[in-house]
Design an enzyme around this catalytic site. Structure first.
Site, short mmCIF file in Angstrom:
data_model
loop_
_atom_site.label_atom_id
_atom_site.label_comp_id
_atom_site.label_asym_id
_atom_site.label_seq_id
_atom_site.Cartn_x
_atom_site.Cartn_y
_atom_site.Cartn_z
N ARG A 1 -57.87 72.37 33.54
CA ARG A 1 -59.07 72.56 34.38
C ARG A 1 -59.92 73.63 33.72
O ARG A 1 -59.69 74.82 33.91
CB ARG A 1 -58.64 72.99 35.79
CG ARG A 1 -59.75 72.85 36.84
CD ARG A 1 -59.38 73.59 38.12
NE ARG A 1 -59.65 75.02 37.97
CZ ARG A 1 -58.95 75.99 38.56
NH1 ARG A 1 -57.94 75.72 39.36
NH2 ARG A 1 -59.28 77.26 38.36
N HIS B 1 -61.85 75.97 40.29
CA HIS B 1 -61.26 74.97 41.21
C HIS B 1 -62.38 74.22 41.94
O HIS B 1 -62.46 73.01 41.92
CB HIS B 1 -60.34 75.67 42.21
CG HIS B 1 -60.06 74.88 43.44
ND1 HIS B 1 -59.27 73.75 43.41
CD2 HIS B 1 -60.46 75.02 44.72
CE1 HIS B 1 -59.22 73.23 44.64
NE2 HIS B 1 -59.93 73.99 45.45
N TYR C 1 -58.05 85.50 38.14
CA TYR C 1 -56.63 85.20 37.91
C TYR C 1 -56.26 84.60 36.55
O TYR C 1 -55.10 84.36 36.29
CB TYR C 1 -56.11 84.28 39.02
CG TYR C 1 -56.94 83.02 39.25
CD1 TYR C 1 -56.83 81.94 38.40
CD2 TYR C 1 -57.85 82.94 40.31
CE1 TYR C 1 -57.59 80.80 38.59
CE2 TYR C 1 -58.62 81.81 40.52
CZ TYR C 1 -58.49 80.74 39.65
OH TYR C 1 -59.24 79.61 39.86
#
Lengths: 326, 368
Positions: B258, B262, B271
């Site tokens: 990815r 998100h 993160y």
């Protein structure tokens, strides 16, 4: 005192309680380095470590099921379900186990845990992210259901929820997360679960509501006062189950008129219980039929239409006039 | 009495045919027609360009929150390219390229991410399910479609999509179990993009691979380089052929990444490191495929440029169509449509009550 958003106030409650009690552990998706998608657990992993701030795999049933085990062992899990719309994937764990463990072990095993979850519309979210289905939980014997209406109450109620000996569903209106700030004292403050609050005193009409709907209710009440000299008394329920009906019954005995507001769908919603209690205990004081302003009995539409679904000031004012004119 | 090692059926292959440096395993190279290659590349490029355009629109406030797919085009197109129109497609929510490959129009995607229920409209000729947001829940629907296909003996296969995070949900395990028990013609496509919002794969599972989970349920599993469209295509074609011949379900783990957030509401800077992202961008499925197609003379530099121009025009047309539609005031009464086959009396009354408010709908934010 510091002025805080509801997100900051909830974070403060978690931090202070975790400092006091090492049996408190947090579980949820993205609650660690990410701080939760709404940042309610921001920085807690740095302070308390990953043993106490547990980023779980993507599985709601795991979060609630494991928490039940941890609670039986003596810990106090405070779970975050990312959106209440995903809590149905853990429904069975709450309904079949958390809610009835005390009852079916004759008091031997208990499940003191909290499930926090953002609920409700008004933030232009994707589908499954805007529902208001608190009635599911309030309808479930053995659970307590708490829905704060702003930063200060949210902090005080979360502390009480964490200290409660039974499982508590703690619904946080995402529309309130950053909507406004309130003074929140640094020193400990609690608000009892099962205690409602007079959010606005008045004499002409009683408006009963909770959660995100307190804000439009207050604004409508101010407008009714400014424009028509009508003084509404607003009862903020704060807890749906166990339901404190004493303040609203006293208020309706005084005003003789009642209006109930929630964003949840109308049929078999919390309003039905609220109205029933009033019929049971304040019927002879009523001067007009009670009215409800609620969500429609449809799925909350995608966000281009959600403002037509959610109760707002205009609908509240119209309904208030109807109750007053009847 | 004894203690012997059990011989369990099956093992897990890893398949890679065309790597990021352009190395090709010509023995494994599939025989794909030039026109099929063109269809597949076009779909990948459209997926990429549309995704990039949607991100720009989102940043301009012209659409709402959406989940970008960038970097996962090969996993979505190499798989769906093996389906017939008569097969079923059961997506999760990060398969926009696959949805378009399966016939969803761009303007409905734009309407959906603008909060319009009309955006879920699907042409009745398409055997697609709508996107599914509750993670892994759609997997069981795919198994049910497969059971029905067996019952009716239709010869259809079903392909369902989900991510690495979904493999932690109960519905995933129940789905794989039932699919194998009933030998349903279902192909499970796991787009392992390494991250479930902020949770890395290593915290999601202790398994070495996701593909190996297939063995526990008694079905074939394979791990493929999900950024290698040739490998994805070969694995999917094998699975589809097997399913169509009555050989039951297959689990395919597409190892991909990815590249973006998100959803547009997410901040990956909290993160993960940019370093990691950079490394995966080097493995981008698009240049890998276009270089291969140039080498094979299926495209020239010029025809690629022309194709891109054509796609950009198509995207622009869809944006204009969606924005034209959205110029009309929304019809709030739409929320009562399609809840039931027939609107019950109490809802007819609620609809009338909303309709009566109509005079107040024009101005202001608070319509309730």
């Amino acid at each position: 005192m510091a002025k805080m958003t509801m997100v900051q106030a909830l974070n403060l409650a978690l931090k202070q309680e975790m400092e006091k009690d090492d049996s408190i552990v947090l579980l949820g998706q993205d609650i660690g380095p990410d701080g939760g998608v709404f940042r309610v657990t921001d920085h807690l992993i740095n302070k308390f470590g990953k043993e106490r701030v547990i980023d779980t795999p993507l599985a709601e049933a795991s979060i609630i099921g494991m928490s039940i085990g941890m609670a039986i062992h003596g810990l106090k899990p405070v779970c975050e379900i990312q959106f209440s719309g995903f809590s149905y994937q853990n429904f069975h764990q709450l309904e079949n186990h958390a809610a009835r463990m005390r009852w079916r072990t004759q008091g031997r095993l208990t499940v003191p845990m909290v499930m926090r979850a953002p609920y409700g519309g008004g933030v232009r979210a994707l589908e499954h992210h805007s529902e208001s289905r608190e009635a599911y939980w309030a309808h479930t014997p053995g659970l307590k259901t708490v829905i704060p209406s702003g930063p200060r109450k949210a902090r005080a109620l979360l502390v009480s929820a964490i200290r409660d000996p039974d499982p508590v569903i703690f619904y946080e209106a995402k529309a309130l997360y950053r909507a406004f700030r309130e003074e929140v004292p640094e020193e400990e403050e609690t608000w009892p679960i099962g205690k409602s609050n007079v959010a606005r005193p008045g004499t002409d009409l009683t408006i009963i509501t909770y959660g995100a709907m307190l804000q439009p209710a207050l604004k409508a009440a101010d407008k009714l006062s400014d424009e028509d000299g009508i003084e509404s008394e607003i009862i903020d329920l704060l807890t749906l189950s166990p339901f404190d009906d004493s303040l609203m019954i006293d208020s309706v005995k005084k005003t003789g008129r009642a209006l109930v507001i929630h964003e949840a769908p109308r049929s078999f919603g919390p309003g039905a219980e609220i109205v029933s209690r009033l019929m049971e205990d304040a019927f002879y004081y009523l001067e007009a039929p009670i009215q409800r302003v609620t969500g429609f009995d449809v799925i909350i539409p995608y966000f281009s239409r959600e403002k037509y679904y959610l109760p707002g000031i205009q609908r509240i004012i119209t309904a208030a006039h109807n109750v007053l004119q009847a | 009495m004894s203690r012997n090692q059990l011989a369990l059926a099956g093992n897990i292959d890893y398949l890679s045919i065309l790597d990021e440096n352009g190395n090709l395993d010509s023995v494994l190279e599939p025989d794909i027609s030039a026109s099929q290659h063109k269809t597949m590349f076009r779909a990948m490029l459209l997926g990429r360009l549309f995704d990039e355009r949607m991100l720009a629109l989102q940043r301009q406030g012209r659409i709402g929150t959406f989940p970008p797919i960038k970097g996962q085009e090969a996993a979505q197109i190499g798989t769906t390219a093996t389906l017939l129109t008569s097969d079923w497609f059961v997506p999760s929510f990060r398969e926009t390229a696959a949805e378009i490959m399966r016939g969803r129009t761009l303007d409905t995607v734009l309407l959906y991410y603008n909060g319009y229920n009309e955006g879920t409209f699907l042409d009745p000729s398409l055997k697609n399910l709508p996107i599914s947001v509750p993670v892994a829940s759609q997997i069981l629907h795919a198994v049910g479609l497969g059971l029905a296909a067996n019952y009716r003996n239709t010869g259809e296969v079903v392909m369902t999509f989900f991510g690495d995070g979904a493999t932690s949900e109960g519905d995933f395990h129940e789905g794989l179990n039932c699919a194998a028990v009933y030998q349903t013609p279902v192909i499970f496509i796991c787009q392992n993009n390494q991250w479930a919002i902020s949770l890395p794969l290593a915290s999601q599972t202790h398994s070495k691979t996701l593909a190996q989970k297939a063995l526990a349920y008694g079905m074939p599993g394979i791990q493929v380089d999900g950024n290698d469209i040739l490998a994805v295509y070969v694995a999917a074609q094998e699975a589809v052929d097997r399913a169509r011949q009555g050989g039951g379900p297959t689990f395919i783990e597409c190892v991909t990444y990815r590249v973006m957030m998100h959803t547009t509401a997410d901040d990956p800077g909290k993160y993960r490191s940019e370093n990691e992202v950079e490394k995966w961008i080097e493995r981008d499925p698009l240049p890998r495929y276009s270089n291969y197609l140039l080498e094979k003379d299926i495209f020239t530099r010029q025809s690629l440029d022309e194709l891109e121009g054509q796609i950009q025009k198509e995207i622009q047309g869809a944006i204009e169509k969606a924005e034209e539609y959205m110029k009309n005031p929304v019809d709030p009464l739409n929320m009562f449509n399609h809840l039931y086959a027939e609107l019950p009396p109490h809802l007819q009354n609620q609809k009338k009550a909303l309709e009566k408010e109509g005079t107040k709908w024009t101005k202001g934010k608070d319509h309730g």
